[in-house]
Design a protein around this motif. Structure first.
Motif, PDB file in Angstrom:
ATOM      1  N   SER A 126       0.807  -1.217   0.000  1.00  0.00           N
ATOM      2  CA  SER A 126       0.000   0.000   0.000  1.00  0.00           C
ATOM      3  C   SER A 126       0.844   1.273   0.000  1.00  0.00           C
ATOM      4  CB  SER A 126      -0.952   0.017   1.194  1.00  0.00           C
ATOM      5  OG  SER A 126      -0.212   0.026   2.402  1.00  0.00           O
ATOM      6  N   GLU A 127       2.124   1.153   0.339  1.00  0.00           N
ATOM      7  CA  GLU A 127       3.024   2.311   0.371  1.00  0.00           C
ATOM      8  C   GLU A 127       3.767   2.515  -0.947  1.00  0.00           C
ATOM      9  OE1 GLU A 127       4.409   2.183   5.031  1.00  0.00           O
ATOM     10  OE2 GLU A 127       5.330   0.743   3.657  1.00  0.00           O
ATOM     11  N   LEU A 128       3.736   1.519  -1.818  1.00  0.00           N
ATOM     12  CA  LEU A 128       4.443   1.628  -3.094  1.00  0.00           C
ATOM     13  C   LEU A 128       3.804   2.694  -3.979  1.00  0.00           C
ATOM     14  CD1 LEU A 128       4.842  -2.175  -3.953  1.00  0.00           C
ATOM     15  CD2 LEU A 128       6.707  -0.611  -3.309  1.00  0.00           C
ATOM     16  N   THR A 129       4.634   3.465  -4.651  1.00  0.00           N
ATOM     17  CA  THR A 129       4.115   4.399  -5.649  1.00  0.00           C
ATOM     18  C   THR A 129       3.860   3.615  -6.936  1.00  0.00           C
ATOM     19  OG1 THR A 129       6.289   4.966  -6.552  1.00  0.00           O
ATOM     20  CG2 THR A 129       5.500   6.284  -4.658  1.00  0.00           C
ATOM     21  N   VAL A 130       3.093   4.201  -7.837  1.00  0.00           N
ATOM     22  CA  VAL A 130       2.842   3.548  -9.121  1.00  0.00           C
ATOM     23  C   VAL A 130       4.159   3.312  -9.870  1.00  0.00           C
ATOM     24  CG1 VAL A 130       1.717   3.770 -11.381  1.00  0.00           C
ATOM     25  CG2 VAL A 130       0.463   4.335  -9.287  1.00  0.00           C
ATOM     26  N   PRO A 131       5.088   4.290  -9.942  1.00  0.00           N
ATOM     27  CA  PRO A 131       6.365   4.021 -10.619  1.00  0.00           C
ATOM     28  C   PRO A 131       7.179   2.901  -9.938  1.00  0.00           C
ATOM     29  CG  PRO A 131       6.026   6.385 -10.451  1.00  0.00           C
ATOM     30  CD  PRO A 131       4.951   5.728  -9.611  1.00  0.00           C
ATOM     31  N   GLU A 132       7.157   2.821  -8.616  1.00  0.00           N
ATOM     32  CA  GLU A 132       7.877   1.744  -7.920  1.00  0.00           C
ATOM     33  C   GLU A 132       7.280   0.386  -8.268  1.00  0.00           C
ATOM     34  OE1 GLU A 132       9.428   3.986  -3.834  1.00  0.00           O
ATOM     35  OE2 GLU A 132       7.364   3.231  -3.931  1.00  0.00           O
ATOM     36  N   LEU A 133       5.956   0.295  -8.255  1.00  0.00           N
ATOM     37  CA  LEU A 133       5.284  -0.961  -8.595  1.00  0.00           C
ATOM     38  C   LEU A 133       5.605  -1.347 -10.040  1.00  0.00           C
ATOM     39  CD1 LEU A 133       3.375  -3.270  -7.864  1.00  0.00           C
ATOM     40  CD2 LEU A 133       1.464  -1.794  -8.546  1.00  0.00           C
ATOM     41  N   TYR A 134       5.530  -0.394 -10.948  1.00  0.00           N
ATOM     42  CA  TYR A 134       5.850  -0.663 -12.351  1.00  0.00           C
ATOM     43  C   TYR A 134       7.283  -1.170 -12.471  1.00  0.00           C
ATOM     44  CZ  TYR A 134       6.469  -0.028 -17.357  1.00  0.00           C
ATOM     45  OH  TYR A 134       6.735  -0.247 -18.693  1.00  0.00           O
ATOM     46  N   ASP A 135       8.227  -0.507 -11.807  1.00  0.00           N
ATOM     47  CA  ASP A 135       9.640  -0.883 -11.892  1.00  0.00           C
ATOM     48  C   ASP A 135       9.892  -2.292 -11.361  1.00  0.00           C
ATOM     49  OD1 ASP A 135      10.285   1.551 -13.035  1.00  0.00           O
ATOM     50  OD2 ASP A 135      11.116   2.408 -11.188  1.00  0.00           O
ATOM     51  N   LEU A 136       9.261  -2.650 -10.241  1.00  0.00           N
ATOM     52  CA  LEU A 136       9.513  -3.981  -9.686  1.00  0.00           C
ATOM     53  C   LEU A 136       8.881  -5.056 -10.563  1.00  0.00           C
ATOM     54  CD1 LEU A 136       7.078  -5.561  -7.858  1.00  0.00           C
ATOM     55  CD2 LEU A 136       7.450  -3.591  -6.426  1.00  0.00           C
ATOM     56  N   LEU A 137       7.696  -4.789 -11.110  1.00  0.00           N
ATOM     57  CA  LEU A 137       7.081  -5.766 -12.004  1.00  0.00           C
ATOM     58  C   LEU A 137       7.882  -5.901 -13.298  1.00  0.00           C
ATOM     59  CD1 LEU A 137       3.305  -4.916 -11.475  1.00  0.00           C
ATOM     60  CD2 LEU A 137       4.540  -6.935 -10.624  1.00  0.00           C
ATOM     61  N   ARG A 138       8.416  -4.794 -13.796  1.00  0.00           N
ATOM     62  CA  ARG A 138       9.249  -4.816 -15.002  1.00  0.00           C
ATOM     63  C   ARG A 138      10.515  -5.632 -14.766  1.00  0.00           C
ATOM     64  NH1 ARG A 138      13.654  -3.037 -15.833  1.00  0.00           N
ATOM     65  NH2 ARG A 138      13.584  -1.557 -14.131  1.00  0.00           N
ATOM     66  N   LEU A 139      11.192  -5.395 -13.625  1.00  0.00           N
ATOM     67  CA  LEU A 139      12.426  -6.115 -13.324  1.00  0.00           C
ATOM     68  C   LEU A 139      12.151  -7.616 -13.173  1.00  0.00           C
ATOM     69  CD1 LEU A 139      15.463  -6.139 -12.698  1.00  0.00           C
ATOM     70  CD2 LEU A 139      14.890  -5.609 -10.314  1.00  0.00           C
ATOM     71  N   ARG A 140      11.101  -7.962 -12.464  1.00  0.00           N
ATOM     72  CA  ARG A 140      10.761  -9.379 -12.298  1.00  0.00           C
ATOM     73  C   ARG A 140      10.468 -10.032 -13.647  1.00  0.00           C
ATOM     74  NH1 ARG A 140       6.754  -9.068  -7.090  1.00  0.00           N
ATOM     75  NH2 ARG A 140       5.342  -9.933  -8.647  1.00  0.00           N
ATOM     76  N   SER A 141       9.707  -9.354 -14.490  1.00  0.00           N
ATOM     77  CA  SER A 141       9.379  -9.886 -15.815  1.00  0.00           C
ATOM     78  C   SER A 141      10.629 -10.014 -16.683  1.00  0.00           C
ATOM     79  CB  SER A 141       8.350  -8.983 -16.488  1.00  0.00           C
ATOM     80  OG  SER A 141       8.075  -9.426 -17.777  1.00  0.00           O
ATOM     81  N   GLU A 142      11.486  -9.016 -16.626  1.00  0.00           N
ATOM     82  CA  GLU A 142      12.722  -8.989 -17.411  1.00  0.00           C
ATOM     83  C   GLU A 142      13.591 -10.220 -17.121  1.00  0.00           C
ATOM     84  OE1 GLU A 142      16.340  -6.162 -16.504  1.00  0.00           O
ATOM     85  OE2 GLU A 142      14.789  -5.040 -17.570  1.00  0.00           O
ATOM     86  N   VAL A 143      13.687 -10.587 -15.838  1.00  0.00           N
ATOM     87  CA  VAL A 143      14.549 -11.703 -15.456  1.00  0.00           C
ATOM     88  C   VAL A 143      13.809 -13.034 -15.481  1.00  0.00           C
ATOM     89  CG1 VAL A 143      15.965 -12.679 -13.596  1.00  0.00           C
ATOM     90  CG2 VAL A 143      16.114 -10.234 -14.138  1.00  0.00           C
TER      91      VAL A 143
END
Length: 147
Positions: A10-27
């Protein structure tokens, strides 16, 4: 040296959530050529550990208190961007994650489901194998425990 940020979903910003999902998907999806459901409705219960190099997310884990994933506290989705692994960021993000489990959940025992090829990496962090290896999403894994 990574700059570490620790947040509940609930504390994550939209850019933080996008970045973590992108990194997980990338790897996990692209690099490891593994088709699986990464967005699994578990992120909402997790404590997220984000490792930044400048403004770029390059390492990440998600943590669970006992009972939310395994019977014990757990660390999952351990990921470091391919071009940043030479900096040993995996050790730093894991050490921060182990500390966060102690600080946020007041727990010492941690269970993980590790990809088998990373067994020595996790041994170096104090994790020991339990049981036999198994296939998870087409990749050989082993359960490991740290007390």
């Amino acid at each position: 040296m990574l700059s570490i940020t620790i947040k509940y979903f609930s504390e994550l910003t939209v850019p933080e959530l996008y970045d973590l999902l992108r990194l997980r998907s990338e790897v996990f999806v692209v690099e490891q050529d593994c088709v699986y459901q990464d967005v699994d409705n578990k992120d909402q219960k997790a404590l997220h550990v984000l490792g930044y190099e400048g403004d770029t997310l390059v390492a990440y884990t998600r943590l669970f208190k006992p009972g939310d994933y395994f019977e014990q506290a757990s660390i999952g989705r351990v990921v470091v961007a391919a071009n940043r692994r030479k900096h040993k960021y995996g050790y730093q993000i894991m050490e921060n994650s182990i500390e966060a489990i102690s600080e946020y959940f007041n727990e010492k025992t941690i269970k993980i489901s590790a990809q088998c090829y990373l067994q020595q990496f996790y041994n170096n962090l104090g994790f020991k194998e339990i049981g036999e290896s198994y296939l998870e999403d087409g990749i050989l894994h082993i359960a490991m425990l740290r007390n």
